[in-house]
Design a protein around this motif. Structure first.
Motif, PDB file in Angstrom:
ATOM      1  N   HIS A 139      13.860  18.882  -5.085  1.00  0.00           N
ATOM      2  CA  HIS A 139      14.658  17.844  -5.877  1.00  0.00           C
ATOM      3  C   HIS A 139      14.766  16.585  -5.325  1.00  0.00           C
ATOM      4  O   HIS A 139      15.261  16.350  -4.238  1.00  0.00           O
ATOM      5  CB  HIS A 139      15.962  18.822  -6.123  1.00  0.00           C
ATOM      6  CG  HIS A 139      15.994  20.295  -6.320  1.00  0.00           C
ATOM      7  ND1 HIS A 139      15.851  20.466  -7.765  1.00  0.00           N
ATOM      8  CD2 HIS A 139      16.037  21.250  -5.547  1.00  0.00           C
ATOM      9  CE1 HIS A 139      16.107  21.953  -7.875  1.00  0.00           C
ATOM     10  NE2 HIS A 139      16.005  22.333  -6.656  1.00  0.00           N
ATOM     11  N   PHE A 140      14.041  15.790  -6.113  1.00  0.00           N
ATOM     12  CA  PHE A 140      13.936  14.372  -5.595  1.00  0.00           C
ATOM     13  C   PHE A 140      15.057  13.547  -6.081  1.00  0.00           C
ATOM     14  O   PHE A 140      15.208  13.483  -7.257  1.00  0.00           O
ATOM     15  CB  PHE A 140      12.588  13.741  -6.021  1.00  0.00           C
ATOM     16  CG  PHE A 140      11.419  14.336  -5.475  1.00  0.00           C
ATOM     17  CD1 PHE A 140      10.957  14.379  -4.297  1.00  0.00           C
ATOM     18  CD2 PHE A 140      10.753  15.320  -6.668  1.00  0.00           C
ATOM     19  CE1 PHE A 140       9.611  15.128  -4.251  1.00  0.00           C
ATOM     20  CE2 PHE A 140       9.541  16.137  -6.073  1.00  0.00           C
ATOM     21  CZ  PHE A 140       9.283  15.939  -4.891  1.00  0.00           C
ATOM     22  N   VAL A 141      15.727  12.931  -5.278  1.00  0.00           N
ATOM     23  CA  VAL A 141      16.874  11.866  -5.441  1.00  0.00           C
ATOM     24  C   VAL A 141      16.448  10.541  -5.005  1.00  0.00           C
ATOM     25  O   VAL A 141      16.692  10.215  -3.965  1.00  0.00           O
ATOM     26  CB  VAL A 141      18.190  12.455  -4.925  1.00  0.00           C
ATOM     27  CG1 VAL A 141      19.463  11.522  -5.371  1.00  0.00           C
ATOM     28  CG2 VAL A 141      18.397  14.228  -5.250  1.00  0.00           C
TER      29      VAL A 141
ATOM     30  N   PRO B  91      12.650  36.451  -7.253  1.00  0.00           N
ATOM     31  CA  PRO B  91      12.813  36.092  -5.946  1.00  0.00           C
ATOM     32  C   PRO B  91      13.860  34.864  -5.485  1.00  0.00           C
ATOM     33  O   PRO B  91      13.954  34.069  -6.390  1.00  0.00           O
ATOM     34  CB  PRO B  91      11.613  35.709  -5.550  1.00  0.00           C
ATOM     35  CG  PRO B  91      10.787  35.467  -6.694  1.00  0.00           C
ATOM     36  CD  PRO B  91      11.434  36.146  -7.702  1.00  0.00           C
ATOM     37  N   ARG B  92      14.459  35.014  -4.390  1.00  0.00           N
ATOM     38  CA  ARG B  92      15.595  33.834  -4.010  1.00  0.00           C
ATOM     39  C   ARG B  92      14.461  32.440  -3.855  1.00  0.00           C
ATOM     40  O   ARG B  92      13.460  32.631  -3.200  1.00  0.00           O
ATOM     41  CB  ARG B  92      16.329  34.035  -2.948  1.00  0.00           C
ATOM     42  CG  ARG B  92      17.215  33.135  -2.429  1.00  0.00           C
ATOM     43  CD  ARG B  92      18.142  33.378  -1.684  1.00  0.00           C
ATOM     44  NE  ARG B  92      17.889  34.126  -0.347  1.00  0.00           N
ATOM     45  CZ  ARG B  92      18.336  34.332   0.634  1.00  0.00           C
ATOM     46  NH1 ARG B  92      19.692  34.323   0.370  1.00  0.00           N
ATOM     47  NH2 ARG B  92      18.177  35.067   1.830  1.00  0.00           N
ATOM     48  N   THR B  93      14.879  31.217  -4.527  1.00  0.00           N
ATOM     49  CA  THR B  93      14.098  30.123  -4.301  1.00  0.00           C
ATOM     50  C   THR B  93      14.712  29.202  -3.147  1.00  0.00           C
ATOM     51  O   THR B  93      15.861  29.290  -2.677  1.00  0.00           O
ATOM     52  CB  THR B  93      14.338  29.401  -5.475  1.00  0.00           C
ATOM     53  OG1 THR B  93      13.963  29.994  -6.595  1.00  0.00           O
ATOM     54  CG2 THR B  93      13.406  27.962  -5.435  1.00  0.00           C
ATOM     55  N   HIS B  94      13.612  28.395  -2.388  1.00  0.00           N
ATOM     56  CA  HIS B  94      13.929  27.573  -1.521  1.00  0.00           C
ATOM     57  C   HIS B  94      14.075  26.404  -1.985  1.00  0.00           C
ATOM     58  O   HIS B  94      12.963  25.758  -2.197  1.00  0.00           O
ATOM     59  CB  HIS B  94      12.981  27.695  -0.112  1.00  0.00           C
ATOM     60  CG  HIS B  94      13.320  26.832   0.898  1.00  0.00           C
ATOM     61  ND1 HIS B  94      12.112  26.133   1.531  1.00  0.00           N
ATOM     62  CD2 HIS B  94      14.451  26.355   1.389  1.00  0.00           C
ATOM     63  CE1 HIS B  94      12.711  25.503   2.669  1.00  0.00           C
ATOM     64  NE2 HIS B  94      13.989  25.474   2.436  1.00  0.00           N
ATOM     65  N   HIS B  95      15.358  25.660  -2.000  1.00  0.00           N
ATOM     66  CA  HIS B  95      15.505  24.447  -2.721  1.00  0.00           C
ATOM     67  C   HIS B  95      15.404  23.554  -1.417  1.00  0.00           C
ATOM     68  O   HIS B  95      15.910  23.562  -0.344  1.00  0.00           O
ATOM     69  CB  HIS B  95      16.959  24.409  -3.427  1.00  0.00           C
ATOM     70  CG  HIS B  95      16.794  25.336  -4.379  1.00  0.00           C
ATOM     71  ND1 HIS B  95      16.367  25.137  -5.644  1.00  0.00           N
ATOM     72  CD2 HIS B  95      17.428  26.494  -4.500  1.00  0.00           C
ATOM     73  CE1 HIS B  95      16.731  26.050  -6.459  1.00  0.00           C
ATOM     74  NE2 HIS B  95      17.479  26.959  -5.506  1.00  0.00           N
ATOM     75  N   VAL B  96      14.630  22.457  -1.572  1.00  0.00           N
ATOM     76  CA  VAL B  96      14.351  21.246  -0.953  1.00  0.00           C
ATOM     77  C   VAL B  96      15.244  19.965  -1.526  1.00  0.00           C
ATOM     78  O   VAL B  96      14.455  19.710  -2.426  1.00  0.00           O
ATOM     79  CB  VAL B  96      13.232  21.250  -0.173  1.00  0.00           C
ATOM     80  CG1 VAL B  96      13.063  19.884   0.786  1.00  0.00           C
ATOM     81  CG2 VAL B  96      12.543  22.344   0.483  1.00  0.00           C
ATOM     82  N   LEU B  97      16.257  19.455  -1.085  1.00  0.00           N
ATOM     83  CA  LEU B  97      16.682  17.973  -1.770  1.00  0.00           C
ATOM     84  C   LEU B  97      16.205  17.023  -0.532  1.00  0.00           C
ATOM     85  O   LEU B  97      16.296  16.894   0.352  1.00  0.00           O
ATOM     86  CB  LEU B  97      18.135  18.172  -1.505  1.00  0.00           C
ATOM     87  CG  LEU B  97      18.870  17.105  -2.452  1.00  0.00           C
ATOM     88  CD1 LEU B  97      20.145  17.494  -3.101  1.00  0.00           C
ATOM     89  CD2 LEU B  97      19.138  15.850  -1.445  1.00  0.00           C
ATOM     90  N   ILE B  98      15.401  15.816  -1.247  1.00  0.00           N
ATOM     91  CA  ILE B  98      15.001  14.844  -0.692  1.00  0.00           C
ATOM     92  C   ILE B  98      15.747  13.624  -1.225  1.00  0.00           C
ATOM     93  O   ILE B  98      15.569  13.198  -2.457  1.00  0.00           O
ATOM     94  CB  ILE B  98      13.656  14.311  -0.843  1.00  0.00           C
ATOM     95  CG1 ILE B  98      12.758  15.787  -0.209  1.00  0.00           C
ATOM     96  CG2 ILE B  98      13.023  13.335  -0.215  1.00  0.00           C
ATOM     97  CD1 ILE B  98      11.231  15.767  -0.369  1.00  0.00           C
ATOM     98  N   LEU B  99      16.355  12.970  -0.275  1.00  0.00           N
ATOM     99  CA  LEU B  99      17.312  11.648  -0.628  1.00  0.00           C
ATOM    100  C   LEU B  99      16.673  10.527  -0.031  1.00  0.00           C
ATOM    101  O   LEU B  99      16.390  10.379   0.998  1.00  0.00           O
ATOM    102  CB  LEU B  99      18.758  11.754  -0.166  1.00  0.00           C
ATOM    103  CG  LEU B  99      19.591  10.352  -0.677  1.00  0.00           C
ATOM    104  CD1 LEU B  99      19.761  10.154  -1.931  1.00  0.00           C
ATOM    105  CD2 LEU B  99      20.741  10.784   0.288  1.00  0.00           C
ATOM    106  N   LEU B 100      16.277   9.517  -1.210  1.00  0.00           N
ATOM    107  CA  LEU B 100      15.447   8.336  -0.321  1.00  0.00           C
ATOM    108  C   LEU B 100      16.421   7.223  -1.021  1.00  0.00           C
ATOM    109  O   LEU B 100      16.796   7.047  -2.305  1.00  0.00           O
ATOM    110  CB  LEU B 100      14.154   8.134  -1.079  1.00  0.00           C
ATOM    111  CG  LEU B 100      13.379   7.199  -0.468  1.00  0.00           C
ATOM    112  CD1 LEU B 100      11.827   7.341  -0.489  1.00  0.00           C
ATOM    113  CD2 LEU B 100      13.564   5.836  -1.333  1.00  0.00           C
ATOM    114  N   SER B 101      16.929   6.250  -0.325  1.00  0.00           N
ATOM    115  CA  SER B 101      17.641   5.053  -0.704  1.00  0.00           C
ATOM    116  C   SER B 101      17.357   3.817   0.508  1.00  0.00           C
ATOM    117  O   SER B 101      16.901   4.026   1.675  1.00  0.00           O
ATOM    118  CB  SER B 101      19.230   5.394  -0.492  1.00  0.00           C
ATOM    119  OG  SER B 101      19.900   4.217  -0.600  1.00  0.00           O
TER     120      SER B 101
END
Length: 1166
Positions: free
Chosen positions: A44-46, A137-147
């Protein structure tokens, strides 16, 4: 039945669980997890879409698009944020799909809004998964925040981020990655987010704690590194570990947890977890399976260090994220130090370093054997020290701290050092260049010639008496005596020059036997034993000649690093203990020498012990030896100068000594600084003053560690119950001399007759015990004269400085300083940094090693002008340093704090300061206010008691040094040949300059009362006068050093009372200026309204007065200008308007000239 097992190892009061990832996979048939069984990965790109990002938002989106194809295995999302957040797509399945997204208009920076959108997507997907049942199946969520900047609109992150945790389902797997672009980004905000929402962290070996880039080009590189790290990380596995009760410690800022999720890389063989078990549980649950736990005895070294590194990584995140860091840092360092002591004890038990009589090759071999053990321990210790000293608020520094890089001054000094090599520091290239030079035939020939000529000149310059009494009794073979006579006779044609030319040696036409006597080192041994005090390293037991000889064999040994070369080739010097500051890497003269010992040691052995982390203790006991002051040795002047000028010793070893880093050498001043600070310590401090807490603790540990105990109640230690298992048998027994044996705790009185109830002493010394040790030391009689050992060290430091610097520009700098001292009546002395004096130890060096050879030196010491100039500058520097340390290095805060101190010290009340004029009246000229300002004062007694001791300490040191320099100048003025002859005598042998040592032993070490009192008084000044002098000197130091005030109108040549009055007046003026500033601030906000109100009701005469006598109204301030004009316009007063417009410029009249006229109403009526 439990068929799987994990181990539990004791770690102090805790246990370390060692969980095998392979054994924990819930798969009965296969040994490892398959690709199909791994959880799908959704990214999840932020991304920041504020105006400052510009075109980088799209470029970043394109780079992230590659991760959709290479890393993700589940639908991803893309959210951008400016003033508001917008999710561009929540189900991205390909890089092409992401690149086709259209970006909205850019704006401000609302980071929480973007993060909240991504969390809402994650929450929605997790709820859908739970609604669909266990088949998904359970998902592995990766949140990437760039500012690239600070949050500047919307709800504050520190208020919002902690609430996001409640939105995420309990069993969600969420990892957070923060990317900062530019120094405006907020690392602490990113760590707060990570702390708030992350449920499972990647191992830092694959994915860094934070990614930071200062420039766009650097960002492209680190995003490539991030993609590679994620590709590696997702090959690993995730595990949920549950203990019977909350016992798992993830960091020292949080409470123990019952269940945690951990990530293991594909090559991870063991997951270590610190647990606060009282007793090891029978089993734990891993991924839902029950796993039995088996208690073991000793934890493996690698497992212990891996566990501690994991704790450090997570603790750093909590520290950067925390608002109040002090408590987190204090608690974390306390527990990390305990764990590090376990590492140290483990390492010490496996390390055995014995360097007595070792050859250079054997030293290097021993080091290589223990390097693997010590390297990791050193890394951990450095990180713990960084945590303890953490106070960084800028994003780049915080990012460096999180990723384990060095601090501000180290980075700055490294850049400066790199500048000397055209911006490139290549350790391997440097090593090759140094090795090439040391193995070259040219260097070897120079070294051979230097060693031979040193020996020849030493034999030549010996008196016949010394030869017969001190040398020949040691010579067994008659032929050697004949050869010595031959050498002396043929060497008589040589001049005493620092020459290393082989032609000089060949021109003597010495016989083969005489040459062999020289080159074999036999003659050097005779001379060393006979006239140079049998100089040798107490560690290697090798003489200066033997250490020099090792340098001829560099080509016979391969080296992996410059460190190994330093362990191979060394020279003799004095053991020193240094007090370093971060700024020493930029200004080495800020270094402080805390202790110098007279027992010689070789630098090679100390380098070996330091890198191996095996302490070496001197025969004087005290703290272990870690540093060596290398000097040009009088017994081998040409040889030691040649070796000390090599890049290996002159640059690398010097850099290590000052900066604890091999690549921080910033110039020749570093070598001079070691001489100057050492000389200052030797001349200015007393021998007993060098006994510090380090020495006392080290001595106690050497004497009692492993045999003493500590109290079972209060942990007081050490308590010596040596060879006594039954403590009751002699407890209370009378010794016959009136004393009784007591086996209870000396501090709290606790007692147990069983020795097993007393814990082994842990090495921590109780404060009361330390105080009693220092009290016993202070009761020893004070030494009022210099010891021979200290005098000899001083002379050798000065000798080395003179030999090192003569012929260089550096010598001219110190000569100019000495000349200025001689001509103090003609030109005012300036020892400030503006005059190029980086440290006051430079003044000491010029005073003792340069000025003392002048014919007019004694006249300088008869006057106190130079001494007073030194004391004033030293007090100013010390005051500046003290106040800046209190304010964390902030210059302006230090100034304010210094002025507040002076205001309280002189008891300056606000009511006694000049008052500002009423709001609408202007202030009189500053000069007039200052003339009318009061200058009376009353010293606060308690604050005076704080001020006097540190000034007194400065004066004592410099008066002591002044006494030594004065005596040395007197001795040299009466001695034929001055310094040059003394240098030759030092090269000849100890007996040749024994007269100088004896004269300096008789030097009266004068006190401030002796030197700074009234010259007309026969016994100096009384105590009250001296304290007043200290007070005035301290106040002057604070004013000109810390407060950086110029004291307008003060003449420093006037009576000293004028100083205190001038300071009192200036502190009142400071209060007045604060009032003026407050008035001006009020004027900026209310001045226009006030002027408008006054001008509106004024008649034309009064209005003209308000316009003032300026040639035009544009000379008025903004508030007055517009207040007057608006008053004229609002009243439609033609006279006022025309009076104002008369002195306006043309453009104003053109634009506003008709504004005052009333507007006509419809129908032509006004």
């Amino acid at each position: 039945m439990l068929n799987k097992c994990c181990a539990a190892y004791p770690a102090g009061e805790h246990w370390v669980l060692a969980v095998d990832p392979e054994a924990c996979i819930n798969n009965e048939d296969e040994a490892s997890i398959t690709e199909e069984e791994k959880p799908p990965v959704a990214i999840h790109f932020v991304v920041d879409n504020s105006g400052s990002m510009g075109s980088m938002t799209r470029e970043v989106m394109y780079i992230f698009a590659d991760m959709v194809d290479s890393v993700a295995t589940a639908p991803c999302s893309m959210t951008v944020f400016a003033g508001n957040a917008q999710t561009l797509n929540a189900n991205i399945t390909s890089a092409k799909q992401m690149r086709e997204l259209q970006l909205p208009a850019q704006g401000m920076t609302n980071i929480p809004a973007g993060v909240e959108n991504a969390i809402n997507i994650i929450t929605l997907k997790e709820r859908q998964r739970m609604a669909d049942g266990a088949t998904i199946p359970r998902t592995h969520h990766v949140l990437i925040l760039l500012s690239d900047g600070h949050h500047n609109t919307g709800a504050a992150p520190d208020k919002v981020f902690p609430t996001f945790k409640t939105k995420i389902p309990d069993d969600a797997m969420l990892s957070t990655i923060v990317v900062g672009l530019s120094e405006q980004s907020s690392t602490s905000m990113g760590m707060l987010l990570k702390k708030s929402i992350e449920t499972v962290s990647f191992q830092t070996e694959s994915v860094q704690t934070i990614y930071f880039a200062k420039t766009n080009s650097a960002l492209r590189t680190i995003l490539g590194n991030l993609e590679a790290g994620l590709n590696s990380a997702v090959q690993g596995t995730f595990h949920e570990i549950t203990t019977p009760f909350p016992a798992i410690i993830q960091d020292f800022a949080s409470k123990p947890k019952e269940t945690i999720r951990v990530h293991a890389n594909s090559d991870t063989t063991c997951i270590p977890l610190l647990c606060c078990f009282a007793d090891v549980p029978k089993s734990i649950r891993v991924n839902g399976q029950e796993i039995s736990v088996a208690a073991k005895e000793e934890i493996p070294f690698d497992l212990l260090t891996t566990m501690i590194q994991g704790l450090i990584d997570k603790t750093k995140v909590k520290i950067v994220a925390a608002k109040d860091r002090k408590e987190v840092i204090s608690k974390s360092v306390k527990y990390l130090d305990i764990l590090y002591n376990l590492v140290k004890a483990h390492q010490d038990s496996d390390v055995d370093l014995n360097m007595t009589s070792l050859s250079a090759k054997e030293r290097v071999k021993q080091y290589r054997q223990i390097r693997a053990l010590t390297h990791k321990a050193g890394e951990l210790k450095n990180q713990i020290v960084d945590i303890a000293n953490f106070s960084i608020n800028d994003s780049e520094g915080q990012a460096a701290f999180l990723n384990g890089r060095s601090m501000k001054f180290a980075n700055k000094a490294l850049r400066r050092a790199a500048g000397r090599a055209d911006g490139v520091v290549d350790p391997k290239a440097e090593q090759k260049a140094i090795h090439k030079y040391l193995t070259s035939e040219g260097f070897r020939e120079k070294l051979k010639a230097a060693m031979a000529l040193d020996t020849i000149f030493n034999a030549k310059n010996l008196s016949e008496k010394d030869l017969r009494q001190n040398i020949f009794p040691r010579v067994v073979a008659q032929r050697h005596k004949d050869q010595i006579w031959e050498i002396r006779k043929k060497a008589s044609v040589l001049e005493n020059e620092m020459d290393t030319d082989l032609d000089s040696l060949n021109a003597l036409s010495l016989s083969p036997g005489a040459l062999d006597l020289i080159h074999s080192g036999q003659l050097a041994d005779y001379l060393n034993d006979g006239v140079h005090g049998r100089a040798q390293s107490f560690v290697s037991m090798a003489t200066p000649w033997q250490h020099a000889e090792e340098w001829l064999h560099f080509g016979e040994q391969p080296f992996e690093s410059c460190w190994e070369m330093l362990m191979y080739g060394g020279m003799l010097g004095f053991p020193i203990r240094l007090k370093r500051f971060a700024a020493c890497q930029m200004n080495p003269f800020l270094l402080e020498v805390e202790n110098i010992r007279s027992t010689l040691v070789d630098s090679a052995s100390i380098c070996c012990s330091n890198k191996a982390e095996v302490p070496v203790y001197g025969p004087e006991a005290g703290a272990p030896i870690e540093d060596v002051l290398l000097l040009i040795q009088p017994s081998l002047p040409r040889t030691s100068k040649l070796l000390n000028n090599t890049a290996l010793l002159g640059e690398k070893f010097t850099s290590v000594t000052i900066s604890r880093d091999m690549h921080m050498y910033t110039g020749f001043s570093m070598r001079v600084a070691l001489h100057s600070t050492s000389l200052f310590h030797l001349a200015a401090t007393q021998d007993e003053a060098t006994i510090t807490e380090h020495d006392v603790v080290a001595n106690l540990r050497r004497a009692f560690m492993g045999r003493a105990f500590m109290c079972g109640n209060c942990n007081f230690g050490p308590v010596d119950h040596y060879a006594c298992g039954d403590l009751m048998s002699h407890h209370g027994e009378n010794t016959g001399s009136g004393a009784k044996i007591s086996n209870d705790c000396p501090k709290c009185g606790w007692f147990s007759e069983c020795i097993t109830d007393w814990s082994p002493w842990d090495g921590n010394v109780d404060e009361d015990y330390l105080r009693s040790e220092f009290d016993s030391i202070s009761k020893k009689p004070k030494q009022h004269f210099l010891s021979e050992a200290r005098i000899d060290m001083m002379l050798k430091v000065m000798y080395s400085f003179r030999k090192l610097c003569k012929g260089r520009d550096t010598w001219d700098q110190y000569q100019q300083m000495a000349d200025a001292m001689e001509n103090v009546d003609d030109v005012p002395l300036d020892f400030s940094t503006k005059a190029g004096v980086d440290g006051m130890s430079q003044v000491a060096l010029a005073l003792m090693a340069v000025l003392t050879e002048s014919k007019n030196a004694t006249k300088v010491f008869e006057s106190k002008d130079v001494l007073m100039a030194i004391l004033k500058e030293e007090c100013a520097r010390d005051a500046r340093s003290r106040f800046r340390m209190e304010t964390g290095g902030e210059k302006e805060m230090a100034r304010q704090k210094a002025m507040e101190f002076l205001t309280k010290l002189l008891q300056i009340a606000k009511e006694t300061a000049p008052e500002t004029q009423p709001f609408m009246e202007s202030e009189p000229p500053i000069e007039n206010v200052r003339l009318d300002c009061r200058d009376d004062y009353q010293v606060d007694t308690d604050m005076g008691r704080q001020l006097i001791p540190w000034v007194r300490d400065i004066c004592r040191k410099w008066c002591r040094l002044w006494s030594v320099a004065e005596k040395l100048a007197s001795v040299l003025s009466k001695r034929v040949g001055g310094w040059e002859q003394l240098e030759r005598d030092m090269e000849t042998g100890m007996s040749s300059y024994a007269d100088v040592v004896q004269e300096l032993k008789r030097a009266e070490l004068k006190t401030p009362r002796d030197l700074l009192g009234n010259d007309e008084a026969s016994e100096g000044c009384d105590l009250s006068e001296l304290q007043t002098f200290f007070m005035q000197l301290g106040v002057e130091g604070i004013v000109f050093g810390a407060a950086e005030s110029s004291l307008p109108g003060y003449n420093n040549k006037a009576e000293e009372d004028d100083l205190m009055s001038a300071v009192a007046r200036e502190m009142r003026m400071r209060i007045y200026f604060q009032g003026v500033a407050a008035k001006m601030s009020q004027w900026k906000s209310e001045g226009q309204t006030a002027t408008f109100s006054q001008a509106r009701v004024a008649d034309i005469v009064q209005f003209a007065d308000l316009l003032g006598a300026k040639p035009h109204v544009h000379g008025l301030d903004k508030q007055t200008f517009w207040g007057l004009w608006l008053a004229a316009v609002s009243t439609h007063d033609e006279q006022k308007a025309l009076a104002f417009l008369e002195t306006c410029n043309e453009s104003f009249r053109f634009k506003y000239g008709n504004a005052w006229k009333p507007q006509k109403k419809r129908g032509g009526k006004s």
